[in-house]
Design an enzyme around this catalytic site. Structure first.
Site, mmCIF file in Angstrom:
data_model
loop_
_atom_site.group_PDB
_atom_site.id
_atom_site.type_symbol
_atom_site.label_atom_id
_atom_site.label_comp_id
_atom_site.label_asym_id
_atom_site.label_seq_id
_atom_site.Cartn_x
_atom_site.Cartn_y
_atom_site.Cartn_z
ATOM 1 N N HIS A 104 11.506 -22.303 -2.424
ATOM 2 C CA HIS A 104 12.284 -21.491 -3.369
ATOM 3 C C HIS A 104 12.892 -20.300 -2.647
ATOM 4 O O HIS A 104 12.205 -19.554 -1.962
ATOM 5 C CB HIS A 104 11.385 -21.003 -4.520
ATOM 6 C CG HIS A 104 11.192 -22.038 -5.565
ATOM 7 N ND1 HIS A 104 10.895 -21.719 -6.865
ATOM 8 C CD2 HIS A 104 11.258 -23.396 -5.509
ATOM 9 C CE1 HIS A 104 10.791 -22.820 -7.586
ATOM 10 N NE2 HIS A 104 11.003 -23.865 -6.776
ATOM 11 N N TYR A 164 10.404 -14.578 -14.373
ATOM 12 C CA TYR A 164 9.443 -13.595 -14.873
ATOM 13 C C TYR A 164 10.142 -12.816 -15.981
ATOM 14 O O TYR A 164 11.231 -12.270 -15.751
ATOM 15 C CB TYR A 164 9.035 -12.622 -13.774
ATOM 16 C CG TYR A 164 8.218 -13.219 -12.646
ATOM 17 C CD1 TYR A 164 8.815 -13.933 -11.612
ATOM 18 C CD2 TYR A 164 6.833 -13.059 -12.617
ATOM 19 C CE1 TYR A 164 8.059 -14.473 -10.574
ATOM 20 C CE2 TYR A 164 6.065 -13.595 -11.578
ATOM 21 C CZ TYR A 164 6.692 -14.297 -10.569
ATOM 22 O OH TYR A 164 5.939 -14.832 -9.548
ATOM 23 N N PRO A 211 -2.306 -12.091 -11.389
ATOM 24 C CA PRO A 211 -1.479 -13.140 -10.762
ATOM 25 C C PRO A 211 0.026 -12.864 -10.799
ATOM 26 O O PRO A 211 0.801 -13.617 -10.227
ATOM 27 C CB PRO A 211 -1.841 -14.401 -11.548
ATOM 28 C CG PRO A 211 -2.513 -13.948 -12.765
ATOM 29 C CD PRO A 211 -3.063 -12.597 -12.521
ATOM 30 N N LYS A 233 -0.213 -13.304 -5.464
ATOM 31 C CA LYS A 233 -0.826 -12.860 -4.205
ATOM 32 C C LYS A 233 -2.245 -13.373 -3.990
ATOM 33 O O LYS A 233 -2.744 -13.358 -2.862
ATOM 34 C CB LYS A 233 -0.849 -11.316 -4.161
ATOM 35 C CG LYS A 233 0.516 -10.694 -4.051
ATOM 36 C CD LYS A 233 1.191 -11.070 -2.752
ATOM 37 C CE LYS A 233 2.705 -10.968 -2.839
ATOM 38 N NZ LYS A 233 3.358 -12.068 -2.123
ATOM 39 N N TYR A 289 7.299 -9.785 -2.320
ATOM 40 C CA TYR A 289 7.069 -11.080 -2.975
ATOM 41 C C TYR A 289 6.877 -12.202 -1.946
ATOM 42 O O TYR A 289 5.993 -13.040 -2.111
ATOM 43 C CB TYR A 289 8.238 -11.416 -3.908
ATOM 44 C CG TYR A 289 7.942 -12.584 -4.832
ATOM 45 C CD1 TYR A 289 8.387 -13.864 -4.530
ATOM 46 C CD2 TYR A 289 7.191 -12.402 -5.997
ATOM 47 C CE1 TYR A 289 8.100 -14.940 -5.369
ATOM 48 C CE2 TYR A 289 6.894 -13.472 -6.841
ATOM 49 C CZ TYR A 289 7.357 -14.736 -6.516
ATOM 50 O OH TYR A 289 7.055 -15.797 -7.328
#
Ligand code: FAS
Ligand code: PHB
Length: 391
Positions: free
Chosen positions: A73, A202, A294, A298, A386
């Protein structure tokens, strides 16, 4: 009595990857796991791997299936105030990406590798106990089939998760604990339906956080924030799909394909760190030492960097007869852990609805997300965290 160089408690990603890294260097390990192999292999958990994690899996010879089935991704979506913005990872994080490949698959690959190498694992071990890790001759005992077994070892790696016995075996006076429990959990659903988008989304919404994720292009993983008092049995599939779509921008909501849940569970959210991560000849790694909400993906990735540092130290101990690596382990691991704790706490604080989030608080979250997506500097900060900060 069995004897090994490193006794590993726990057959999750931390224990299995540590065993593979040490085994590759010719260091003997035994993994002692409380649950059955099938139970551990079936647990639905993390979904996103940093490049550091995929490199370690490839280095130990467990990258083949991930290379075929893993989804690389190059971005993810941030949805807020009715709109969606894409975070371009390579553009803002030095060309780096993440791989979507479920923890279930990582565990299966590492278990198959361990079995193929003939390295020892004990499943369904009861009453596992750690002994004399403050001295020169530690050992681990466990019960199986009514017999108590002893493993003499040079070192113990406590990779037994947040509820494990390893951290609990350290006297309270020897450890400092840091914790933040969040006033909500994540209700997660796994369903064999195509994901709503080709990347993760998100979502911040006044009704609460939502996340659109996946395991493949035919298997989706979704989450909605729920009160900690909620019970999973109180959530029908229909109620879940309705609530999920209410929290997404229209384009994404319309692209959600509902379907029967094949797994549905509520996970509590907490931030937690135990300092230090070494106690004589006992080392803690992974969730045994730290927990992150979550939101930043990580948890599994910190377990990977922990065992990278630990394996390097142990390989140096046995190879060059130097203890500088094991002596530096705790400080080195904690430096990366705390930065991931901060990022996970910040992502959680910015995307979730807290009990005291009023209309002004909602606007502050939306303004922060708007700034994030409009400022190259802010986007780069988000992207580099990220994809994973350097080891
Ligand atoms: P694990 O907990 O995976 O493994 C520890 C192992 O030790 C387990 O197999 C356990 O059975 C065993 N054990 C426990 N006590 C023992 C004892 N006394 N003796 C012997 N063995 C013992 N991370 C993400 O990045 N994204 C997510 O979406 C996400 N979702 C999660 C959902 C849930 C419900 C949980 C609990 C965690 C989630 N995580 C997520 C975090 C998770 O992926 C962990 O970071 C990851 O499993 C860490 O791996 P380990 O440190 O190996 O710990
Ligand atoms: C998941 O797919 O389970 C997942 C992905 C990203 C997260 C958390 C969970 O941040």
């Amino acid at each position: 009595m069995m004897r090994t160089q490193v006794a590993i408690i726990g057959s999750g990603p931390a224990g299995l990857l540590l065993g593979a890294l040490l085994g590759k260097a010719g260091i003997d390990t035994v993994i002692v796991e409380a649950r059955s192999q099938a139970y551990v292999a079936a647990r639905i958990r993390a979904g996103v791997l940093e490049e550091g994690t995929t490199r370690l899996l490839q280095a130990v010879g467990c990258g083949a299936r991930m290379k075929v089935e893993g989804l690389v991704h190059e971005g993810f979506g941030l949805a807020f105030a009715g709109r969606q913005h894409r975070i371009d990872l390579p553009a803002h994080a030095g060309g780096r990406t993440v791989t979507v490949y479920g923890q279930t698959e990582v565990t299966r690959d590492l278990m198959a590798h361990r079995a193929a190498q003939g390295w020892a694992s004990v499943y369904e071990a009861a009453n596992v106990a750690l002994h004399d890790f403050g001295g020169e001759a530690p050992s681990v005992t466990y019960e199986k089939d009514g017999v108590t077994h002893t493993i003499a070892c040079d070192f113990i790696a406590g990779c037994d998760g947040y509820h494990g016995v390893s951290r609990a075996s350290v006297p309270d006076a020897a450890k400092a604990l840091y914790e933040r429990v969040y006033p909500f959990g994540w209700l997660g659903v796994l369903a064999d339906v195509p994901p709503a988008d080709h990347e993760l989304v998100y979502a911040n919404h006044p009704r609460g956080f939502a996340l659109c994720s996946m395991r493949s292009m035919t298997r989706s993983r979704y989450y909605v924030q729920v009160p900690t008092s909620d019970k999973v049995d109180a959530w029908s599939d229909d109620a879940f799909w309705d609530e999920l779509r209410r929290r997404l921008p229209e384009r994404i909501a319309d692209a959600v394909t509902p379907g029967p849940s094949i797994e549905k569970s509520i996970a509590p959210l907490r931030s937690f760190v135990c300092e230090p991560m070494r106690f004589g000849r006992l080392f803690l790694a992974g969730d045994a030492a730290h927990i992150v909400p979550p939101t930043g993906a990580k948890g599994l990735n910190l377990a990977a960097s922990d065992v990278h540092y630990l394996s390097q130290g142990l390989i140096e101990h046995y190879g060059e007869r130097s203890d500088s690596g094991v002596d530096a382990y705790s400080g080195r691991a904690l430096s990366r852990i705390w930065k991931a704790e901060r990022f996970s706490w910040w992502m959680t604080s910015t995307l979730h609805r807290f009990p005291d989030t009023d209309s002004f608080g909602q606007r502050m979250q939306e303004a922060e997300l708007d700034y994030l997506t409009q400022s190259a500097a802010a986007t780069s900060s988000l992207a580099e965290n990220y994809v994973g900060l350097p080891y």
